[in-house]
Design an enzyme around this catalytic site. Structure first.
Site, PDB file in Angstrom:
ATOM      1  N   LYS A 106      -5.243  10.616   2.395  1.00 27.87           N
ATOM      2  CA  LYS A 106      -5.399   9.168   2.536  1.00 27.87           C
ATOM      3  C   LYS A 106      -4.113   8.590   3.120  1.00 27.87           C
ATOM      4  CE  LYS A 106      -5.900   4.871  -0.169  1.00 27.87           C
ATOM      5  NZ  LYS A 106      -6.227   4.261  -1.495  1.00 27.87           N
TER       6      LYS A 106
ATOM      7  N   ASP B  93      -1.802  -1.317   1.792  1.00 35.00           N
ATOM      8  CA  ASP B  93      -3.071  -1.714   1.185  1.00 35.00           C
ATOM      9  C   ASP B  93      -2.944  -3.105   0.564  1.00 35.00           C
ATOM     10  OD1 ASP B  93      -5.531  -1.914   0.029  1.00 35.00           O
ATOM     11  OD2 ASP B  93      -5.185  -0.408  -1.537  1.00 35.00           O
TER      12      ASP B  93
ATOM     13  N   LYS C  90      -5.554  -8.198  -3.042  1.00 40.73           N
ATOM     14  CA  LYS C  90      -4.861  -7.905  -4.304  1.00 40.73           C
ATOM     15  C   LYS C  90      -3.981  -9.082  -4.703  1.00 40.73           C
ATOM     16  CE  LYS C  90      -4.177  -2.890  -3.618  1.00 40.73           C
ATOM     17  NZ  LYS C  90      -4.947  -2.386  -4.754  1.00 40.73           N
TER      18      LYS C  90
ATOM     19  N   ASP D  87       0.583   3.816  -0.184  1.00 35.61           N
ATOM     20  CA  ASP D  87      -0.824   4.219  -0.108  1.00 35.61           C
ATOM     21  C   ASP D  87      -1.126   5.244   0.992  1.00 35.61           C
ATOM     22  OD1 ASP D  87      -3.085   3.926  -1.609  1.00 35.61           O
ATOM     23  OD2 ASP D  87      -3.906   2.278  -0.421  1.00 35.61           O
TER      24      ASP D  87
ATOM     25  N   ASP E 210     -11.095  -3.505  -1.289  1.00 38.09           N
ATOM     26  CA  ASP E 210      -9.911  -2.856  -1.866  1.00 38.09           C
ATOM     27  C   ASP E 210     -10.202  -1.409  -2.274  1.00 38.09           C
ATOM     28  OD1 ASP E 210      -7.313  -2.603  -2.679  1.00 38.09           O
ATOM     29  OD2 ASP E 210      -7.552  -3.741  -4.553  1.00 38.09           O
TER      30      ASP E 210
ATOM     31  N   GLU F 220     -10.824   1.025  -0.354  1.00 41.10           N
ATOM     32  CA  GLU F 220     -10.838   1.459   1.042  1.00 41.10           C
ATOM     33  C   GLU F 220     -10.562   2.948   1.214  1.00 41.10           C
ATOM     34  OE1 GLU F 220      -8.265   0.270  -0.471  1.00 41.10           O
ATOM     35  OE2 GLU F 220      -6.732   1.724   0.122  1.00 41.10           O
TER      36      GLU F 220
ATOM     37  N   ARG G  46     -11.618   5.667  -0.234  1.00 40.97           N
ATOM     38  CA  ARG G  46     -12.788   6.558  -0.180  1.00 40.97           C
ATOM     39  C   ARG G  46     -13.493   6.463   1.178  1.00 40.97           C
ATOM     40  NH1 ARG G  46     -15.085   3.310  -5.262  1.00 40.97           N
ATOM     41  NH2 ARG G  46     -12.846   3.500  -5.627  1.00 40.97           N
TER      42      ARG G  46
HETATM   43  N1  BES Z   1      -4.458   2.144  -3.385  1.00 46.14           N
HETATM   44  C1  BES Z   1      -5.211   1.661  -4.480  1.00 46.14           C
HETATM   45  C2  BES Z   1      -5.038   2.520  -5.747  1.00 46.14           C
HETATM   46  C3  BES Z   1      -3.688   2.488  -6.406  1.00 46.14           C
HETATM   47  C4  BES Z   1      -3.451   1.598  -7.428  1.00 46.14           C
HETATM   48  C5  BES Z   1      -2.719   3.386  -6.055  1.00 46.14           C
HETATM   49  C6  BES Z   1      -2.216   1.604  -8.065  1.00 46.14           C
HETATM   50  C7  BES Z   1      -1.493   3.399  -6.689  1.00 46.14           C
HETATM   51  C8  BES Z   1      -1.245   2.506  -7.698  1.00 46.14           C
HETATM   52  C9  BES Z   1      -6.703   1.665  -4.117  1.00 46.14           C
HETATM   53  O1  BES Z   1      -7.020   1.480  -2.804  1.00 46.14           O
HETATM   54  C10 BES Z   1      -7.320   0.528  -4.853  1.00 46.14           C
HETATM   55  O2  BES Z   1      -7.019  -0.575  -4.551  1.00 46.14           O
HETATM   56  N2  BES Z   1      -8.154   0.869  -5.816  1.00 46.14           N
HETATM   57  C11 BES Z   1      -8.825  -0.097  -6.586  1.00 46.14           C
HETATM   58  C12 BES Z   1     -10.263   0.338  -6.680  1.00 46.14           C
HETATM   59  C13 BES Z   1     -11.190  -0.696  -7.195  1.00 46.14           C
HETATM   60  C14 BES Z   1     -11.317  -1.845  -6.237  1.00 46.14           C
HETATM   61  C15 BES Z   1     -12.531  -0.022  -7.411  1.00 46.14           C
HETATM   62  C16 BES Z   1      -8.173  -0.144  -7.958  1.00 46.14           C
HETATM   63  O3  BES Z   1      -7.708   0.880  -8.431  1.00 46.14           O
HETATM   64  O4  BES Z   1      -8.086  -1.218  -8.528  1.00 46.14           O
HETATM   65 ZN    ZN Z   2      -5.564   1.990  -1.435  1.00 49.14          ZN
HETATM   66 MN    MN Z   3      -7.204  -0.564  -2.249  1.00 45.03          MN
END
Ligand code: BES
Ligand code: ZN
Ligand code: MN
Length: 482
Positions: free
Chosen positions: A245, A250, A257, A268, A327, A329, A331
């Site tokens: 990834k 992000d 966010k 990210d 968010d 993204e 996957r």
């Molecule tokens: N890049 C984030 C995940 C992340 C969070 C990495 C904290 C490192 C530290 C990912 O893209 C994301 O935003 N995930 C969301 C998913 C949700 C929207 C289903 C999350 O974890 O809140």
């Molecule tokens: Zn992310």
């Molecule tokens: Mn995200």
């Protein structure tokens, strides 16, 4: 990078600014017993004390680090790095951690090079960045110093540590200085001649129907990239595909966010950084294993052109995906990378991604999740992570999540679970739709990829390079297994 060498010298005669001296639990504390007692040194794990040698050693300063009586490779990596960090103003070190074999020499060398890491690129000279002394040399004291196996162990350690430190540099680079095209260029420059590189720009991605990567990248004025690395040694005994990834920043996209959660989101692309750095290291080591690695690179930004919640993306695999939360993204870009990996018909696939905050909730900040479709291969990856000294733990892809992934009313798949539970499992269930039957492991490194606290052991502040050592170890083991 720090240059590490070997010597059969005695600790008392080794010339260096600082002598790092390992004290094993059951050691008598030697010539320094009285000093160590005065300083309250009990030999408890993690303990480090520093004192002037008073002339009993050639080095003017001694850093004593505690070691268990039978240290593991990881104990030695950490002790070496603690020594380096305590001696951060020295320019040369002598290191006496009493290695019992060549493997231990390798672990010590790795710990030294990882512990000496600094990221000063963005410190101006005015702030003294270039006035601080920089550690240049470390000599490991060992009776095996003259053996050719020890020399090779040092080279391996340097290759692996360079890879980890390269991944750290990329993660630490500010997101405005490492946009998708910049990252693709940096990868191309790093790959050198051992590894072939091909870069797909946005036009090529459209031609190749990579709707996941394009859908995520649409909101940014810096369009996405897909970088493929191939290493095809003669006599390869297996073919491993890696997918990373590579979200250079992000913001969350339109499902934006909150500011505080965005602060560290330059991290990210840590998965892509890890698979690229590991691939180049595997090639440098000359391991007889074929590697095809895909870095799925995009910037996730909100704009008038961004993908909306409710949009349907046409993925590389031919599947359609209903977006519910921009968010989620990671996957989407990984799905296209996994489809490309499947097309290459490898024996195994591993993806590495800072995918879910839920994984950090489940396993904490220092442990990555391992999920996948093949228990035996998952065990192999877990064993590699243990041997490499990276903490990982298995999580399941439950039946519950399969049902939700396929529950979109207008598309083949839904991208996001409306329920907030088991977010890591849902994300993996979504990815599984793109890998078919090939044994596949998914590493969710959201927690360990970035250290927001202070430095500890060989882990610096910021990017950690997590995943690199596990991948190199895995490739080593797959190459030996046949
Ligand atoms: N890049 C984030 C995940 C992340 C969070 C990495 C904290 C490192 C530290 C990912 O893209 C994301 O935003 N995930 C969301 C998913 C949700 C929207 C289903 C999350 O974890 O809140
Ligand atoms: Zn992310
Ligand atoms: Mn995200």
């Amino acid at each position: 990078m720090l240059s590490v060498s070997l010597s059969t010298s005695k600790p008392t005669t080794a010339r260096a600014d600082v002598l790092i001296l390992g004290i094993r639990n059951d050691d008598d504390k030697g010539d320094h017993a009285a000093t160590l007692d005065l300083l309250g040194f009990t030999g408890e794990k993690g303990q480090t004390v520093m004192f002037p040698s008073g002339g009993s050693d050639k080095a003017p300063v001694v850093v004593a680090v505690a070691l268990p009586s039978e240290p593991t490779a990881e104990d030695l990596r950490r002790a070496a790095a603690r020594g380096v960090r305590a001696a951060h103003t020295a320019t040369s070190l002598a290191v006496d951690l009493h290695p019992a074999g060549v493997d231990e020499v390798e672990a010590i060398a790795e710990g030294l090079a990882l512990g000496a890491y600094r990221f000063d690129t963005f410190k101006s000279a005015k702030k003294g960045a270039d006035k601080k002394p920089v550690l240049k040399t470390a000599v490991i004291l060992s009776p095996f110093a003259r053996q050719s196996t020890a020399t090779r162990a040092l080279e391996r350690a340097a290759t692996v540590a360079t890879a980890v430190n390269t991944a750290r540099d990329w993660v630490n680079t500010p997101p405005g200085d490492l946009r998708p095209a910049d990252f693709a260029d940096a990868i191309t420059a790093h790959a050198g001649t051992d590894v072939k590189v091909s870069v797909w720009d946005e036009k090529r991605l459209a031609k190749e129907k990579c709707g996941g990567i394009l859908g995520v990248g649409r909101g940014s004025d810096s369009p996405p990239r897909l970088v493929t690395l191939t290493y095809e040694p003669a006599g390869a005994v297996a073919h491993l595909a890696l997918v990373g990834k590579g979200i250079t920043f992000d913001s969350g996209g339109l499902s934006i966010k909150p500011g505080a959660s965005m602060q560290t989101m330059k991290l990210d692309m840590a998965g892509a950084a890890a698979v690229v750095a590991a691939t180049v290291a595997i090639a440098k080591l000359g391991l007889p294993i074929r590697i095809t690695a895909y870095a799925c690179i995009a910037e996730n930004m909100p704009s008038g052109g961004a993908t909306r919640p409710g949009d349907v993306l046409h993925m590389r695999s031919g599947a359609t995906v209903e977006v519910h939360n921009t968010d989620a993204e990671g996957r989407l870009v990984l799905a296209d990378g996994l489809s490309l990996a499947v097309d290459a018909k490898p024996d195994h696939i591993v993806d590495v991604a800072t995918l879910t905050g839920a994984c950090v909730v489940a396993l904490g900040q220092h442990t990555s999740g391992i999920l996948g479709n093949d228990e035996a291969f998952g065990d192999t990856v877990l064993a590699a992570s243990k041997a490499a000294g990276e903490s990982m733990w298995p999580l399941p892809i439950t039946e519950e999540m399969k049902g939700v992934v396929t529950s979109s009313s207008i598309a083949d798949l839904r991208q996001h679970n409306p329920k907030p539970y088991g977010g890591t499992l849902f994300a993996a269930a979504f990815l599984r739709e793109f890998v078919n039957e090939i044994p596949w492991a998914h590493l969710d490194i959201a927690g360990p990829s970035f250290n927001e606290g202070s430095a500890f052991d060989y882990t610096p502040v910021g990017g950690t390079g997590t995943g690199v050592r596990t991948l190199v170890r895995l490739a080593t083991e797959l190459a030996e297994a046949r």
